[in-house]
Scaffold this motif. Structure first.
Motif, PDB file in Angstrom:
ATOM      1  N   ASN A   1       0.823  -1.217   0.000  1.00 58.62           N
ATOM      2  CA  ASN A   1       0.000   0.000   0.000  1.00 58.62           C
ATOM      3  C   ASN A   1       0.851   1.258   0.000  1.00 58.62           C
ATOM      4  OD1 ASN A   1      -3.147  -0.393   0.335  1.00 58.62           O
ATOM      5  ND2 ASN A   1      -2.173  -2.070   1.460  1.00 58.62           N
ATOM      6  N   LEU A   2       1.860   1.306   0.857  1.00 54.71           N
ATOM      7  CA  LEU A   2       2.675   2.526   0.971  1.00 54.71           C
ATOM      8  C   LEU A   2       3.511   2.765  -0.282  1.00 54.71           C
ATOM      9  CD1 LEU A   2       3.861   2.346   4.698  1.00 54.71           C
ATOM     10  CD2 LEU A   2       1.997   3.697   3.731  1.00 54.71           C
ATOM     11  N   LEU A   3       4.120   1.717  -0.835  1.00 52.53           N
ATOM     12  CA  LEU A   3       4.953   1.892  -2.031  1.00 52.53           C
ATOM     13  C   LEU A   3       4.103   2.157  -3.271  1.00 52.53           C
ATOM     14  CD1 LEU A   3       7.636  -0.869  -1.382  1.00 52.53           C
ATOM     15  CD2 LEU A   3       7.932   1.615  -1.222  1.00 52.53           C
ATOM     16  N   GLU A   4       2.934   1.516  -3.377  1.00 53.13           N
ATOM     17  CA  GLU A   4       2.050   1.808  -4.509  1.00 53.13           C
ATOM     18  C   GLU A   4       1.534   3.242  -4.442  1.00 53.13           C
ATOM     19  OE1 GLU A   4      -1.022  -1.121  -4.700  1.00 53.13           O
ATOM     20  OE2 GLU A   4       0.222  -2.520  -5.863  1.00 53.13           O
ATOM     21  N   ASN A   5       1.238   3.732  -3.214  1.00 56.16           N
ATOM     22  CA  ASN A   5       0.835   5.136  -3.079  1.00 56.16           C
ATOM     23  C   ASN A   5       1.956   6.060  -3.531  1.00 56.16           C
ATOM     24  OD1 ASN A   5      -1.728   4.720  -2.210  1.00 56.16           O
ATOM     25  ND2 ASN A   5      -1.420   5.420  -0.110  1.00 56.16           N
ATOM     26  N   ALA A   6       3.178   5.776  -3.086  1.00 56.89           N
ATOM     27  CA  ALA A   6       4.311   6.614  -3.490  1.00 56.89           C
ATOM     28  C   ALA A   6       4.496   6.590  -5.010  1.00 56.89           C
ATOM     29  CB  ALA A   6       5.578   6.125  -2.786  1.00 56.89           C
ATOM     30  N   TRP A   7       4.350   5.413  -5.605  1.00 55.96           N
ATOM     31  CA  TRP A   7       4.459   5.287  -7.076  1.00 55.96           C
ATOM     32  C   TRP A   7       3.374   6.110  -7.769  1.00 55.96           C
ATOM     33  CZ3 TRP A   7       7.775   3.084 -10.499  1.00 55.96           C
ATOM     34  CH2 TRP A   7       7.310   2.789 -11.793  1.00 55.96           C
ATOM     35  N   LYS A   8       2.143   6.013  -7.254  1.00 55.15           N
ATOM     36  CA  LYS A   8       1.010   6.727  -7.865  1.00 55.15           C
ATOM     37  C   LYS A   8       1.179   8.240  -7.767  1.00 55.15           C
ATOM     38  CE  LYS A   8      -2.835   6.471  -5.539  1.00 55.15           C
ATOM     39  NZ  LYS A   8      -4.087   5.920  -4.989  1.00 55.15           N
ATOM     40  N   PHE A   9       1.568   8.734  -6.586  1.00 56.00           N
ATOM     41  CA  PHE A   9       1.609  10.183  -6.388  1.00 56.00           C
ATOM     42  C   PHE A   9       2.888  10.840  -6.914  1.00 56.00           C
ATOM     43  CE2 PHE A   9      -1.567   8.940  -3.165  1.00 56.00           C
ATOM     44  CZ  PHE A   9      -2.608   9.752  -3.594  1.00 56.00           C
TER      45      PHE A   9
ATOM     46  N   VAL B   1       8.457   5.338   4.560  1.00 55.40           N
ATOM     47  CA  VAL B   1       8.433   5.370   3.098  1.00 55.40           C
ATOM     48  C   VAL B   1       8.285   6.834   2.702  1.00 55.40           C
ATOM     49  CG1 VAL B   1       7.172   4.727   1.017  1.00 55.40           C
ATOM     50  CG2 VAL B   1       7.469   3.063   2.858  1.00 55.40           C
ATOM     51  N   LYS B   2       9.236   7.306   1.911  1.00 50.47           N
ATOM     52  CA  LYS B   2       9.277   8.729   1.555  1.00 50.47           C
ATOM     53  C   LYS B   2       9.257   8.880   0.039  1.00 50.47           C
ATOM     54  CE  LYS B   2      12.048  12.907   2.340  1.00 50.47           C
ATOM     55  NZ  LYS B   2      13.243  13.456   3.013  1.00 50.47           N
ATOM     56  N   ASP B   3       8.518   9.899  -0.430  1.00 53.32           N
ATOM     57  CA  ASP B   3       8.511  10.184  -1.875  1.00 53.32           C
ATOM     58  C   ASP B   3       8.561  11.690  -2.094  1.00 53.32           C
ATOM     59  OD1 ASP B   3       5.775  11.445  -2.373  1.00 53.32           O
ATOM     60  OD2 ASP B   3       5.151   9.577  -1.396  1.00 53.32           O
ATOM     61  N   ASN B   4       8.801  12.097  -3.333  1.00 51.63           N
ATOM     62  CA  ASN B   4       8.853  13.523  -3.696  1.00 51.63           C
ATOM     63  C   ASN B   4       7.710  13.888  -4.627  1.00 51.63           C
ATOM     64  OD1 ASN B   4       9.730  12.133  -5.923  1.00 51.63           O
ATOM     65  ND2 ASN B   4      11.440  13.511  -6.409  1.00 51.63           N
ATOM     66  N   GLY B   5       6.537  13.258  -4.355  1.00 50.80           N
ATOM     67  CA  GLY B   5       5.391  13.442  -5.235  1.00 50.80           C
ATOM     68  C   GLY B   5       4.477  14.589  -4.862  1.00 50.80           C
ATOM     69  N   ALA B   6       3.168  14.354  -5.036  1.00 51.24           N
ATOM     70  CA  ALA B   6       2.161  15.413  -4.890  1.00 51.24           C
ATOM     71  C   ALA B   6       2.006  15.898  -3.457  1.00 51.24           C
ATOM     72  CB  ALA B   6       0.817  14.915  -5.409  1.00 51.24           C
ATOM     73  N   GLY B   7       2.337  15.066  -2.493  1.00 53.69           N
ATOM     74  CA  GLY B   7       2.200  15.476  -1.100  1.00 53.69           C
ATOM     75  C   GLY B   7       0.753  15.672  -0.687  1.00 53.69           C
TER      76      GLY B   7
ATOM     77  N   ASN C   1       2.795  19.329  -3.101  1.00 56.86           N
ATOM     78  CA  ASN C   1       3.816  19.326  -4.165  1.00 56.86           C
ATOM     79  C   ASN C   1       5.240  19.143  -3.642  1.00 56.86           C
ATOM     80  OD1 ASN C   1       1.893  19.721  -6.222  1.00 56.86           O
ATOM     81  ND2 ASN C   1       1.903  21.948  -5.843  1.00 56.86           N
ATOM     82  N   ASN C   2       5.391  18.765  -2.384  1.00 59.06           N
ATOM     83  CA  ASN C   2       6.723  18.536  -1.826  1.00 59.06           C
ATOM     84  C   ASN C   2       6.878  17.133  -1.240  1.00 59.06           C
ATOM     85  OD1 ASN C   2       8.120  21.093  -2.244  1.00 59.06           O
ATOM     86  ND2 ASN C   2       6.575  21.939  -0.856  1.00 59.06           N
ATOM     87  N   GLY C   3       6.025  16.229  -1.691  1.00 56.16           N
ATOM     88  CA  GLY C   3       6.161  14.856  -1.266  1.00 56.16           C
ATOM     89  C   GLY C   3       5.578  14.574   0.108  1.00 56.16           C
ATOM     90  N   ALA C   4       5.683  13.300   0.499  1.00 58.87           N
ATOM     91  CA  ALA C   4       5.137  12.854   1.787  1.00 58.87           C
ATOM     92  C   ALA C   4       6.030  11.763   2.346  1.00 58.87           C
ATOM     93  CB  ALA C   4       3.710  12.328   1.599  1.00 58.87           C
ATOM     94  N   THR C   5       6.029  11.679   3.674  1.00 58.89           N
ATOM     95  CA  THR C   5       6.759  10.620   4.365  1.00 58.89           C
ATOM     96  C   THR C   5       5.814   9.958   5.350  1.00 58.89           C
ATOM     97  OG1 THR C   5       8.817  11.895   4.230  1.00 58.89           O
ATOM     98  CG2 THR C   5       8.766  10.035   5.767  1.00 58.89           C
ATOM     99  N   PHE C   6       5.691   8.626   5.229  1.00 58.03           N
ATOM    100  CA  PHE C   6       4.863   7.851   6.153  1.00 58.03           C
ATOM    101  C   PHE C   6       5.773   7.086   7.103  1.00 58.03           C
ATOM    102  CE2 PHE C   6       1.963   8.864   2.823  1.00 58.03           C
ATOM    103  CZ  PHE C   6       0.712   8.915   3.423  1.00 58.03           C
ATOM    104  N   TYR C   7       5.609   7.365   8.404  1.00 54.38           N
ATOM    105  CA  TYR C   7       6.404   6.703   9.446  1.00 54.38           C
ATOM    106  C   TYR C   7       5.529   5.679  10.161  1.00 54.38           C
ATOM    107  CZ  TYR C   7       9.454  10.816   8.951  1.00 54.38           C
ATOM    108  OH  TYR C   7      10.282  11.798   8.480  1.00 54.38           O
ATOM    109  N   PHE C   8       6.138   4.564  10.565  1.00 55.11           N
ATOM    110  CA  PHE C   8       5.378   3.605  11.364  1.00 55.11           C
ATOM    111  C   PHE C   8       6.318   2.805  12.260  1.00 55.11           C
ATOM    112  CE2 PHE C   8       6.363   1.439   7.416  1.00 55.11           C
ATOM    113  CZ  PHE C   8       6.736   0.149   7.789  1.00 55.11           C
ATOM    114  N   THR C   9       5.783   2.376  13.390  1.00 55.77           N
ATOM    115  CA  THR C   9       6.519   1.525  14.333  1.00 55.77           C
ATOM    116  C   THR C   9       5.783   0.195  14.451  1.00 55.77           C
ATOM    117  OG1 THR C   9       5.301   2.303  16.273  1.00 55.77           O
ATOM    118  CG2 THR C   9       7.243   3.563  15.632  1.00 55.77           C
ATOM    119  N   LEU C  10       6.457  -0.774  15.057  1.00 61.24           N
ATOM    120  CA  LEU C  10       5.871  -2.116  15.211  1.00 61.24           C
ATOM    121  C   LEU C  10       5.921  -2.597  16.654  1.00 61.24           C
ATOM    122  CD1 LEU C  10       7.323  -3.835  12.020  1.00 61.24           C
ATOM    123  CD2 LEU C  10       5.013  -2.968  12.359  1.00 61.24           C
ATOM    124  N   GLY C  11       5.671  -1.694  17.572  1.00 62.41           N
ATOM    125  CA  GLY C  11       5.691  -2.096  18.978  1.00 62.41           C
ATOM    126  C   GLY C  11       7.066  -2.594  19.353  1.00 62.41           C
TER     127      GLY C  11
END
Length: 416
Positions: A316-324, A348-354, A404-414
């Motif tokens: 989900n996260l990588l496909e979102n980054a690819w799409k945006f 997961v970080k991208d330089n897309g639509a943000g 327009n400056n991308g997005a970064t999704f952070y997550f932890t796993l307990g």
């Protein structure tokens, strides 16, 4: 250090007892009173004089004494009679009495003195050191008794307070127990409701999928087999039917996945996140080989969790980054690991639509979309699915970005 009870608005505390206690001298001869007072003056206590037994009894009505020095031979009421009356009063029944007499230590007088409650019997002339040392013993005894009484009073009060606190704690414990039972009942009800909702969602989604597939299949068959018999407007309508049914199928699939990830059994294991990320990136690029984007994935980033569910997270996260990032010629997608507040954190970080940071709270809500369908396709279920998986692993997920400056999704796993 000696102590007394002080009553204040604050909790009771122990402080010093009075340094001075009272000594009662009883003698009908003023010179004897002065002489005894001079001997006892060095003890630093309060000396009270009485010229007769009656005067001594009047003092005892209002004051307590550490010790009474009582002359035996006095007019009207001798020392023995006075001592007997002193012993009749509850307040002075235990007050030490030392008899002073010039009659000598005849057995009759000594026995009579002890019979009415004397603690000692001294004959005149009195040796000053002996008198002083005997009185000093009773002075110290009185001060220690005051200390014990002070501690006893304090202990009694504290015991009462403790009983009140214990009673309050028991009531609070009973209330907490009742609330916990009610809360547990509500939790069980909510768990049951959630299970019913998941089951309902899964059933409805599953039952919807079959007719939607048939709609899409028959519309495609119409176009392929009867396209020459349908005018252009009819073809456009059929294409719209196919497109809508495909979107609906995708939504149903996403809902099924959303329901499924909440129902799947967890099988925690050590997984190589980087290997999963590379596999997902390869699949994405294979589906769209004309796209150019740089995937940056480090080596050997390990995690503990359910491998199948964690793969869904990265899909989900990588496909979102690819799409945006599709509108960026220099599209870049980075998967990595960092520390956040001392906790191991994946991203997961991208330089897309943000996205607009003010709308970040909507990102993980089902069916919420921050971009229109005409800009970027999607059902709004993917990130909600990711959040559900992360929470099942005891972690949390959040996002940072700007338009327009991308997005970064952070997550932890307990603990992973």
């Amino acid at each position: 250090m000696e102590a007394e009870i002080l009553k204040t608005d604050e909790p009771l505390v122990i402080t010093r007892t009075p340094q001075r206690v009272k000594i009662l001298l009883v003698d009908d001869q003023p010179e004897n009173l002065l002489s005894a007072e001079a001997v006892l003056d060095s003890l630093g206590q309060e000396i009270v004089r009485a010229n007769s037994g009656r005067e001594a009894l009047r003092h005892l009505l209002t004051d307590d004494f550490a010790v009474i020095l009582l002359d035996v031979m006095m007019p009207e009421m001798d020392g023995f009679e006075t001592a007997a009356l002193i012993r009749q009063r509850e307040r002075s029944r235990a007050t030490p009495i030392i008899f002073l007499t010039a009659l000598g230590r005849s057995e009759e007088h000594v026995f009579r003195g002890y019979d009415v409650g004397a603690v000692d019997y001294l004959t005149k002339p009195i040796v000053p050191e002996i008198l002083r040392s005997k009185v000093a013993v009773f002075v110290e005894l009185a001060r220690k008794s005051a200390l014990i009484e002070a501690h006893a009073d304090l202990l009694q009060k504290k015991n009462v307070e403790l009983e009140q606190v214990i009673s309050q704690l028991r009531r609070a414990e009973d209330e907490i127990t009742l609330l916990n039972r009610h809360l547990q009942s509500r939790v069980e009800e909510l768990i049951a409701v959630n299970r019913e909702l998941d089951s309902f969602s899964y059933t409805v989604s599953h039952d919807l999928r079959a007719p939607l597939i048939r709609i899409e299949g028959f519309s495609r068959a119409l176009l392929e087999n009867y396209g020459d018999k349908v005018d252009e407007h009819g073809k456009i309508y059929l294409e719209r039917v196919r497109s809508a049914s495909q979107r609906m199928c995708q939504l149903v699939d996403d809902l099924l996945n959303f329901s499924r990830v909440g129902r799947m059994d967890m099988h925690p294991e050590r997984v190589d996140f980087c290997e999963i990320a590379r596999s997902v990136a390869t699949e994405i690029q294979t589906r769209d080989p004309e796209r150019q984007a740089a995937f940056v994935i480090p080596d050997h980033v390990m995690a503990t969790g359910d491998g199948a569910l964690l793969r869904i997270v990265l899909v989900n996260l990588l496909e979102n980054a690819w799409k945006f990032t599709r509108r960026r010629e220099d599209a870049g997608i980075l998967f990595g690991i960092t520390q956040h507040d001392g906790e191991l954190t994946y991203f997961v970080k991208d330089n897309g639509a943000g996205f607009d940071p003010a709308l970040a709270h909507k990102l993980f809500r089902p069916f919420e979309r921050l971009h229109s369908a005409s800009e970027f396709e999607g059902t709004g279920i993917g990130l909600a699915t990711v959040e559900r998986i992360i929470k099942r692993h005891g972690g949390r997920i959040w996002a940072e970005g700007s338009v327009n400056n991308g997005a970064t999704f952070y997550f932890t796993l307990g603990g992973g």
